[in-house]
Design a protein around this motif. Structure first.
Motif, PDB file in Angstrom:
ATOM      1  N   PRO A   1      45.190  39.088  58.758  1.00 14.94           N
ATOM      2  CA  PRO A   1      44.818  40.504  58.752  1.00 14.94           C
ATOM      3  C   PRO A   1      43.351  40.771  58.411  1.00 14.94           C
ATOM      4  CG  PRO A   1      46.887  40.157  57.601  1.00 14.94           C
ATOM      5  CD  PRO A   1      46.248  38.809  57.782  1.00 14.94           C
ATOM      6  N   ASN A   2      42.626  39.793  57.890  1.00 11.29           N
ATOM      7  CA  ASN A   2      41.191  40.037  57.689  1.00 11.29           C
ATOM      8  C   ASN A   2      40.425  39.549  58.923  1.00 11.29           C
ATOM      9  OD1 ASN A   2      40.026  37.349  57.349  1.00 11.29           O
ATOM     10  ND2 ASN A   2      40.946  37.268  55.298  1.00 11.29           N
ATOM     11  N   THR A   3      39.149  39.918  59.006  1.00 10.14           N
ATOM     12  CA  THR A   3      38.404  39.681  60.251  1.00 10.14           C
ATOM     13  C   THR A   3      37.506  38.445  60.202  1.00 10.14           C
ATOM     14  OG1 THR A   3      36.636  41.161  59.551  1.00 10.14           O
ATOM     15  CG2 THR A   3      38.422  42.155  60.857  1.00 10.14           C
TER      16      THR A   3
ATOM     17  N   SER B   1      37.695  40.461  54.118  1.00 12.78           N
ATOM     18  CA  SER B   1      38.657  39.845  53.198  1.00 12.78           C
ATOM     19  C   SER B   1      39.473  40.976  52.597  1.00 12.78           C
ATOM     20  CB  SER B   1      37.952  39.050  52.102  1.00 12.78           C
ATOM     21  OG  SER B   1      37.155  39.920  51.326  1.00 12.78           O
ATOM     22  N   ILE B   2      40.659  40.626  52.106  1.00 11.64           N
ATOM     23  CA  ILE B   2      41.567  41.666  51.601  1.00 11.64           C
ATOM     24  C   ILE B   2      41.803  41.387  50.126  1.00 11.64           C
ATOM     25  CG2 ILE B   2      43.867  42.662  51.857  1.00 11.64           C
ATOM     26  CD1 ILE B   2      43.592  41.643  54.883  1.00 11.64           C
ATOM     27  N   GLU B   3      41.224  42.240  49.290  1.00 13.74           N
ATOM     28  CA  GLU B   3      41.354  42.024  47.853  1.00 13.74           C
ATOM     29  C   GLU B   3      41.372  43.349  47.086  1.00 13.74           C
ATOM     30  OE1 GLU B   3      36.791  40.202  48.017  1.00 13.74           O
ATOM     31  OE2 GLU B   3      38.455  38.908  47.451  1.00 13.74           O
TER      32      GLU B   3
ATOM     33  N   THR C   1      46.816  33.186  42.507  1.00 16.25           N
ATOM     34  CA  THR C   1      46.130  33.919  43.558  1.00 16.25           C
ATOM     35  C   THR C   1      44.612  33.872  43.358  1.00 16.25           C
ATOM     36  OG1 THR C   1      46.156  36.020  44.790  1.00 16.25           O
ATOM     37  CG2 THR C   1      46.368  36.186  42.393  1.00 16.25           C
ATOM     38  N   THR C   2      43.910  34.720  44.078  1.00 13.89           N
ATOM     39  CA  THR C   2      42.451  34.680  44.086  1.00 13.89           C
ATOM     40  C   THR C   2      41.870  35.470  42.904  1.00 13.89           C
ATOM     41  OG1 THR C   2      42.575  36.478  45.724  1.00 13.89           O
ATOM     42  CG2 THR C   2      42.219  34.230  46.547  1.00 13.89           C
ATOM     43  N   LEU C   3      41.786  36.788  43.057  1.00 19.04           N
ATOM     44  CA  LEU C   3      41.191  37.616  41.999  1.00 19.04           C
ATOM     45  C   LEU C   3      42.263  38.287  41.151  1.00 19.04           C
ATOM     46  CD1 LEU C   3      38.325  39.480  43.934  1.00 19.04           C
ATOM     47  CD2 LEU C   3      38.129  37.506  42.399  1.00 19.04           C
TER      48      LEU C   3
ATOM     49  N   CYS D   1      47.227  33.160  48.555  1.00 15.51           N
ATOM     50  CA  CYS D   1      46.247  33.633  49.543  1.00 15.51           C
ATOM     51  C   CYS D   1      46.374  32.800  50.823  1.00 15.51           C
ATOM     52  CB  CYS D   1      44.821  33.501  49.000  1.00 15.51           C
ATOM     53  SG  CYS D   1      43.563  34.096  50.154  1.00 15.51           S
ATOM     54  N   GLY D   2      46.326  33.477  51.960  1.00 16.37           N
ATOM     55  CA  GLY D   2      46.370  32.774  53.244  1.00 16.37           C
ATOM     56  C   GLY D   2      45.224  31.792  53.404  1.00 16.37           C
ATOM     57  N   GLY D   3      44.104  32.093  52.779  1.00 18.62           N
ATOM     58  CA  GLY D   3      42.924  31.234  52.874  1.00 18.62           C
ATOM     59  C   GLY D   3      43.059  29.934  52.102  1.00 18.62           C
TER      60      GLY D   3
HETATM   61  C1  2AL Z   1      44.394  37.736  50.617  1.00 25.52           C
HETATM   62  C2  2AL Z   1      44.790  36.872  51.670  1.00 25.52           C
HETATM   63  O1  2AL Z   1      45.816  36.194  51.700  1.00 25.52           O
HETATM   64  N1  2AL Z   1      43.829  36.988  52.621  1.00 25.52           N
HETATM   65  C3  2AL Z   1      42.904  37.881  52.192  1.00 25.52           C
HETATM   66  O2  2AL Z   1      41.908  38.237  52.833  1.00 25.52           O
HETATM   67  N2  2AL Z   1      43.282  38.322  50.966  1.00 25.52           N
HETATM   68  N3  2AL Z   1      45.113  37.935  49.459  1.00 25.52           N
HETATM   69  C4  2AL Z   1      44.707  37.487  48.249  1.00 25.52           C
HETATM   70  N4  2AL Z   1      45.486  37.779  47.180  1.00 25.52           N
HETATM   71  O3  2AL Z   1      43.673  36.874  48.109  1.00 25.52           O
END
Ligand code: 2AL
Length: 247
Positions: free
Chosen positions: A8-10, A43-45, A115-117, A181-183
């Motif tokens: 979903p992110n670009t 990115s989705i955060e 997760t990320t953040l 996170c997908g990344g």
């Molecule tokens: C996410 C993910 O999976 N991709 C993205 O852009 N942001 N979610 C996340 N919690 O880091």
């Protein structure tokens, strides 16, 4: 079988990485197409990023319907636009967070999410609640890595995620870890090796669940609330999302 994996992110480099991880676990007869929306956040955060990205997910499902897609994967850990995407197709649509939660509960009684953040932890917590997995999750942890740092070799993302996973293993009383996170899709094997726990990664989990549903001829139910949305005109920049064939 054709599975459309939607990042979903670009960020194209992340889409390619996600596609490669998906293809690696796919069955020999499965073709993966990895795509991302043309417009939206890199990115989705945040909740805002998620809201905007959900439109891109819907657009990618509409495109997939023209290509004979057998199943869709939404490859962002907030599962943005999941129910809306299901309304648009008879094919199964799997979010990576829900896929990972389901599989984690089949191999461990308790898991933690890394997760990320920290600020995106609430998104995972809301999903755990709404999907009914909250009792299985001990803690949602963050490695405090911005999503795009996962694309930057100099950011030591792997080391920071491993360190957080080791803390989860030592402190949380868990049997497995879900990567949030997908990344992180390409890091799962190295993390598993370094931490010594089952590591459930959502992209690969979702691909295997999608294959299972397709092979069992189980698609999104069109009886009830996931039926195609009422045909209507959309205006302005969303005019292209007005009533479509099949809806
Ligand atoms: C996410 C993910 O999976 N991709 C993205 O852009 N942001 N979610 C996340 N919690 O880091």
């Amino acid at each position: 079988m054709l599975i459309r994996v939607i990042n979903p992110n670009t960020t194209r480099s992340m889409t390619e990485k996600i596609g490669a991880s998906a293809q690696r676990v796919a069955a020999p007869g499965t073709r993966i197409i990895a795509v991302n929306p043309d417009s939206g956040p890199v990115s989705i955060e945040s909740h805002f990023d998620e809201a905007i990205s959900a439109v891109g997910v819907a657009e990618e499902v509409r495109k997939g319907e023209r290509d004979g897609t057998d199943a869709y994967v939404i490859a962002c850990f907030g599962d943005p636009g999941l129910l809306a995407a299901r309304e648009l197709t008879r094919a199964p649509v799997i979010g990576i967070a829900e896929a990972a939660f389901h599989l984690a509960t089949m191999i461990a009684t308790r898991f933690s999410v890394v997760t990320t953040l920290g600020r995106t932890g609430i998104i995972a917590e809301h999903l755990l609640q709404s999907y009914g997995f909250a009792h299985h999750c001990r803690r949602v942890r963050a490695a405090e890595i911005p999503v795009l740092d996962l694309e930057d070799d100099g950011a030591c993302a792997l080391e920071r995620i491993v360190a957080e996973c080791r803390r989860a293993k030592a402190e949380d009383g868990i049997g497995a870890i879900v990567l949030g996170c997908g990344g992180m899709a390409d890091l799962a094997d190295e993390i598993r090796e370094a931490v010594g726990l089952p590591i459930v990664e959502g992209v690969t989990a979702a691909v295997k669940l999608a294959e299972t549903l397709v092979s069992l001829r189980l698609g999104t139910s069109k009886h009830g609330d996931l039926a195609f949305p009422p045909a209507k005109r959309f205006t302005g920049q969303f005019e292209h999302l007005s009533a479509q064939p099949g809806s």
